[in-house]
Motif scaffolding. Structure first.
Motif, PDB file in Angstrom:
ATOM      1  N   GLU A  26       0.819  -1.208   0.000  1.00 10.08           N
ATOM      2  CA  GLU A  26       0.000   0.000   0.000  1.00 10.08           C
ATOM      3  C   GLU A  26       0.856   1.263   0.000  1.00 10.08           C
ATOM      4  O   GLU A  26       0.513   2.251  -0.643  1.00 10.08           O
ATOM      5  CB  GLU A  26      -0.970  -0.011   1.176  1.00 10.08           C
ATOM      6  CG  GLU A  26      -2.082  -1.026   0.987  1.00 10.08           C
ATOM      7  CD  GLU A  26      -3.003  -1.176   2.184  1.00 10.08           C
ATOM      8  OE1 GLU A  26      -2.686  -0.637   3.275  1.00 10.08           O
ATOM      9  OE2 GLU A  26      -4.041  -1.847   2.037  1.00 10.08           O
ATOM     10  N   ALA A  27       1.998   1.225   0.696  1.00 13.88           N
ATOM     11  CA  ALA A  27       2.919   2.371   0.683  1.00 13.88           C
ATOM     12  C   ALA A  27       3.500   2.563  -0.711  1.00 13.88           C
ATOM     13  O   ALA A  27       3.608   3.700  -1.202  1.00 13.88           O
ATOM     14  CB  ALA A  27       4.033   2.167   1.706  1.00 13.88           C
ATOM     15  N   PHE A  28       3.852   1.465  -1.384  1.00 14.93           N
ATOM     16  CA  PHE A  28       4.383   1.547  -2.752  1.00 14.93           C
ATOM     17  C   PHE A  28       3.348   2.155  -3.686  1.00 14.93           C
ATOM     18  O   PHE A  28       3.659   3.051  -4.477  1.00 14.93           O
ATOM     19  CB  PHE A  28       4.806   0.163  -3.256  1.00 14.93           C
ATOM     20  CG  PHE A  28       5.200   0.161  -4.705  1.00 14.93           C
ATOM     21  CD1 PHE A  28       6.430   0.660  -5.102  1.00 14.93           C
ATOM     22  CD2 PHE A  28       4.339  -0.321  -5.675  1.00 14.93           C
ATOM     23  CE1 PHE A  28       6.796   0.684  -6.447  1.00 14.93           C
ATOM     24  CE2 PHE A  28       4.688  -0.311  -7.011  1.00 14.93           C
ATOM     25  CZ  PHE A  28       5.917   0.190  -7.399  1.00 14.93           C
ATOM     26  N   ILE A  29       2.113   1.700  -3.593  1.00 14.12           N
ATOM     27  CA  ILE A  29       1.047   2.219  -4.456  1.00 14.12           C
ATOM     28  C   ILE A  29       0.810   3.699  -4.180  1.00 14.12           C
ATOM     29  O   ILE A  29       0.673   4.504  -5.103  1.00 14.12           O
ATOM     30  CB  ILE A  29      -0.246   1.395  -4.266  1.00 14.12           C
ATOM     31  CG1 ILE A  29      -0.046  -0.021  -4.809  1.00 14.12           C
ATOM     32  CG2 ILE A  29      -1.437   2.072  -4.941  1.00 14.12           C
ATOM     33  CD1 ILE A  29      -1.148  -0.997  -4.430  1.00 14.12           C
ATOM     34  N   ASP A  30       0.810   4.082  -2.900  1.00 17.87           N
ATOM     35  CA  ASP A  30       0.588   5.475  -2.515  1.00 17.87           C
ATOM     36  C   ASP A  30       1.709   6.377  -3.029  1.00 17.87           C
ATOM     37  O   ASP A  30       1.455   7.418  -3.631  1.00 17.87           O
ATOM     38  CB  ASP A  30       0.465   5.572  -0.995  1.00 17.87           C
ATOM     39  CG  ASP A  30       0.136   6.970  -0.529  1.00 17.87           C
ATOM     40  OD1 ASP A  30      -0.836   7.559  -1.045  1.00 17.87           O
ATOM     41  OD2 ASP A  30       0.854   7.487   0.354  1.00 17.87           O
ATOM     42  N   VAL A  31       2.942   5.975  -2.793  1.00 19.05           N
ATOM     43  CA  VAL A  31       4.092   6.776  -3.232  1.00 19.05           C
ATOM     44  C   VAL A  31       4.134   6.873  -4.756  1.00 19.05           C
ATOM     45  O   VAL A  31       4.406   7.939  -5.316  1.00 19.05           O
ATOM     46  CB  VAL A  31       5.414   6.187  -2.680  1.00 19.05           C
ATOM     47  CG1 VAL A  31       6.619   6.833  -3.320  1.00 19.05           C
ATOM     48  CG2 VAL A  31       5.462   6.357  -1.174  1.00 19.05           C
ATOM     49  N   THR A  32       3.841   5.770  -5.435  1.00 22.54           N
ATOM     50  CA  THR A  32       3.840   5.772  -6.893  1.00 22.54           C
ATOM     51  C   THR A  32       2.790   6.742  -7.426  1.00 22.54           C
ATOM     52  O   THR A  32       3.072   7.546  -8.320  1.00 22.54           O
ATOM     53  CB  THR A  32       3.572   4.351  -7.437  1.00 22.54           C
ATOM     54  OG1 THR A  32       4.586   3.470  -6.954  1.00 22.54           O
ATOM     55  CG2 THR A  32       3.582   4.323  -8.950  1.00 22.54           C
ATOM     56  N   GLY A  33       1.593   6.703  -6.873  1.00 18.97           N
ATOM     57  CA  GLY A  33       0.535   7.610  -7.304  1.00 18.97           C
ATOM     58  C   GLY A  33       0.893   9.068  -7.084  1.00 18.97           C
ATOM     59  O   GLY A  33       0.699   9.906  -7.969  1.00 18.97           O
ATOM     60  N   LYS A  34       1.420   9.383  -5.914  1.00 18.48           N
ATOM     61  CA  LYS A  34       1.793  10.770  -5.608  1.00 18.48           C
ATOM     62  C   LYS A  34       2.921  11.255  -6.511  1.00 18.48           C
ATOM     63  O   LYS A  34       2.919  12.389  -6.973  1.00 18.48           O
ATOM     64  CB  LYS A  34       2.203  10.894  -4.144  1.00 18.48           C
ATOM     65  CG  LYS A  34       1.027  10.811  -3.191  1.00 18.48           C
ATOM     66  CD  LYS A  34       1.475  10.903  -1.745  1.00 18.48           C
ATOM     67  CE  LYS A  34       0.292  10.768  -0.798  1.00 18.48           C
ATOM     68  NZ  LYS A  34       0.714  10.767   0.603  1.00 18.48           N
ATOM     69  N   THR A  35       3.901  10.383  -6.760  1.00 21.29           N
ATOM     70  CA  THR A  35       5.035  10.754  -7.599  1.00 21.29           C
ATOM     71  C   THR A  35       4.587  11.010  -9.032  1.00 21.29           C
ATOM     72  O   THR A  35       4.992  12.002  -9.652  1.00 21.29           O
ATOM     73  CB  THR A  35       6.113   9.649  -7.570  1.00 21.29           C
ATOM     74  OG1 THR A  35       6.528   9.461  -6.212  1.00 21.29           O
ATOM     75  CG2 THR A  35       7.319  10.016  -8.412  1.00 21.29           C
ATOM     76  N   LEU A  36       3.754  10.127  -9.574  1.00 21.52           N
ATOM     77  CA  LEU A  36       3.272  10.294 -10.943  1.00 21.52           C
ATOM     78  C   LEU A  36       2.362  11.508 -11.059  1.00 21.52           C
ATOM     79  O   LEU A  36       2.410  12.232 -12.056  1.00 21.52           O
ATOM     80  CB  LEU A  36       2.564   9.031 -11.419  1.00 21.52           C
ATOM     81  CG  LEU A  36       3.458   7.805 -11.584  1.00 21.52           C
ATOM     82  CD1 LEU A  36       2.622   6.575 -11.909  1.00 21.52           C
ATOM     83  CD2 LEU A  36       4.535   8.025 -12.629  1.00 21.52           C
ATOM     84  N   LYS A  37       1.549  11.754 -10.041  1.00 22.72           N
ATOM     85  CA  LYS A  37       0.668  12.923 -10.062  1.00 22.72           C
ATOM     86  C   LYS A  37       1.476  14.216 -10.091  1.00 22.72           C
ATOM     87  O   LYS A  37       1.081  15.194 -10.715  1.00 22.72           O
ATOM     88  CB  LYS A  37      -0.264  12.908  -8.848  1.00 22.72           C
ATOM     89  CG  LYS A  37      -1.308  13.991  -8.894  1.00 22.72           C
ATOM     90  CD  LYS A  37      -2.306  13.863  -7.777  1.00 22.72           C
ATOM     91  CE  LYS A  37      -3.370  14.938  -7.901  1.00 22.72           C
ATOM     92  NZ  LYS A  37      -4.398  14.806  -6.877  1.00 22.72           N
ATOM     93  N   ALA A  38       2.634  14.211  -9.429  1.00 28.02           N
ATOM     94  CA  ALA A  38       3.507  15.387  -9.410  1.00 28.02           C
ATOM     95  C   ALA A  38       4.242  15.572 -10.739  1.00 28.02           C
ATOM     96  O   ALA A  38       4.936  16.564 -10.933  1.00 28.02           O
ATOM     97  CB  ALA A  38       4.510  15.265  -8.273  1.00 28.02           C
ATOM     98  N   GLY A  39       4.098  14.590 -11.646  1.00 26.38           N
ATOM     99  CA  GLY A  39       4.742  14.713 -12.955  1.00 26.38           C
ATOM    100  C   GLY A  39       6.108  14.074 -13.032  1.00 26.38           C
ATOM    101  O   GLY A  39       6.789  14.208 -14.048  1.00 26.38           O
TER     102      GLY A  39
END
Length: 91
Positions: A26-39
């Protein structure tokens, strides 16, 4: 493989409890989403890379009615497999 099966596999492979494996995933999914959202891009050497691409607005057709519709521009996640992953899958 679904999410619970992946958690079980991670727990077994890494010697973790299922609770710890679930938190890690869940931490991996969360960090991945936030990182991709930031561009930003995520590159995991040997596994692959995640990036975001922009699809421009376009016109399309409703297949049921044949009417022309406008399809809005959007951002989509793109994954490119790394060489090691490709070699494992290609066997």
């Amino acid at each position: 493989m679904n999410k619970s099966q992946l958690i079980d596999a991670i727990a077994t492979g890494a010697g973790l409890t299922k609770v710890q494996a679930k938190k890690a995933l869940e931490a991996f999914i969360d960090v991945t989403g936030k990182t991709l959202k930031a561009g930003d891009k995520i590159a995991l050497v040997g596994f692959g890379s995640f990036s975001v691409t922009k699809k421009p607005a376009r016109t399309g057709r409703n297949p049921r009615t044949g009417a022309t519709i406008k399809i809005a521009a959007k951002k989509v996640v793109k994954f490119k497999a790394g060489a090691e992953l490709n070699s494992v899958v290609g066997k």
